[in-house]
Design an enzyme around this catalytic site. Sequence first.
Site, PDB file in Angstrom:
ATOM      1  CG  HIS A 222      -1.884   1.054   0.947  1.00 18.84           C
ATOM      2  ND1 HIS A 222      -2.505   1.614   0.268  1.00 18.84           N
ATOM      3  CD2 HIS A 222      -2.916   1.268   2.569  1.00 18.84           C
ATOM      4  CE1 HIS A 222      -3.325   2.400   0.927  1.00 18.84           C
ATOM      5  NE2 HIS A 222      -3.635   2.242   1.993  1.00 18.84           N
ATOM      6  CG  HIS A 261      -3.029   3.043 -10.410  1.00 20.84           C
ATOM      7  ND1 HIS A 261      -4.497   2.824  -9.450  1.00 20.84           N
ATOM      8  CD2 HIS A 261      -2.562   3.906  -8.703  1.00 20.84           C
ATOM      9  CE1 HIS A 261      -4.169   3.005  -8.528  1.00 20.84           C
ATOM     10  NE2 HIS A 261      -3.051   4.096  -8.140  1.00 20.84           N
ATOM     11  CG  ASP A 315       4.137   5.889  -4.744  1.00 21.75           C
ATOM     12  OD1 ASP A 315       4.004   6.799  -3.814  1.00 21.75           O
ATOM     13  OD2 ASP A 315       2.981   4.379  -4.540  1.00 21.75           O
TER      14      ASP A 315
END
Length: 379
Positions: A222, A261, A315
């Site tokens: 996560h 994703h 990220d």
Amino acid sequence: MADAEIKYGLAGVIADDTAVSKVMPETNSLTYRGYAVQDLAAQCRFEETAYLIWNGELPTKAELDDFNAKEKRERGLTDDLIAVMRKFPKGAHPMATLRTAVSFLGIEDSEIEDHATDKLYDRAISLYAKIPQIVATDFRLRNGKEPIAPDNNLGFAENFFHMCFGEVPAPEIVRCFDISMTLYAEHSFNASTFTARVITSSLSGIYSSVTGAIGSLKGPLHGGANEAVMDMLKEVGSAENAKAWMLDALATKKKVMGFGHRVYRSGDSRVPTMTAAFKDMVDIIGTDEAKMYWEMSRALDETMVSEKGIYPNLDFPAGPAYYLMGFEIPMFTPIFVVSRITGWTAHIMEQLGDNKLIRPLSNYTGPAQRDIIAIDKRA
Ligand code: COA
């Protein structure tokens, strides 16, 4: 119950209504209360976005001033909490220390049983004001330095740098951090937000919900990916090596951190904004190291997109941006919490606004009902 009815990982299950944010897989986009996240990042400071997430509308100037004054009044940790933090093992992960410190805030709050919505909003602002100081204090203590008190002359992002480093960097660097805060603030029913809603649904209280959410975000599947991206860039080592490294990673079926994703299939709408902010910061810093991480990330991105058609997620630019700001890699997920506390607490308030205990069913796969054999007769 037939296996076919089970949605493993709750994939595809719509568990409740929400008015906080909308993830749109068809356009790879994300809105908070109806505003595109990239517009908020470009045109608003994080404080405005935080107000929006909680209140449903962007603030007027007067409302923002009042909100910021409230946040500043809530800054500051008790001597007791700082004393407890001094005793944390130096090797503990900063997400574990943050989880413990937030739980401690809960036992310091004498009104913890009060679930009135107005009190919840006050507590949400209190957590939003205190969590940055917990993260900064933990960073300094683990490095053998004394904590730095918040400076109420400074805004949210500037104050965080001040508490970590004792100084505030160039405005472009602060702006890059501020943009990352807006982009990380909210993302509908992800694992940590859903955890917060599950805990909230039993009326356990906001501190339990946020402590649980931190525990969920801590997991590498996560919140940990921005840290993993930076570890990977360090492993790649140079911009020249990037293409060959990526080709080898793909040939050996490695999972490349910061790419792909579950929801966004052809690019994440937060990425261009974060990448542009990262580039502005690289130009301001101007060091060979900063340029190297920029060129390396460009080469990795281009190679992955052209070879596999898999796009970077938030990220990917956020990891090296935080690194160049001077933050230690294990702090990246706690920094995510500094932002995501806004989304979590908005969902906690929304859950309590029309609460129903969250209690799904399960498909039992153990032995059929049977009789107990007396202990002296068991084989
Ligand atoms: N690196 C290499 N290959 C990847 C990849 C990555 N980051 N992401 C997806 N793929 C590959 C898959 O292995 C799969 O290959 P296959 O068809 O040969 O088995 C293919 O692309 C399709 O995968 P997909 O179904 O789109 O991925 P997913 O939905 O199962 O996984 C993630 C999504 C986020 C878990 C995954 O992309 C991942 O682990 N990314 C890296 C970690 C990360 O950055 N996490 C932060 C997410 S915000």
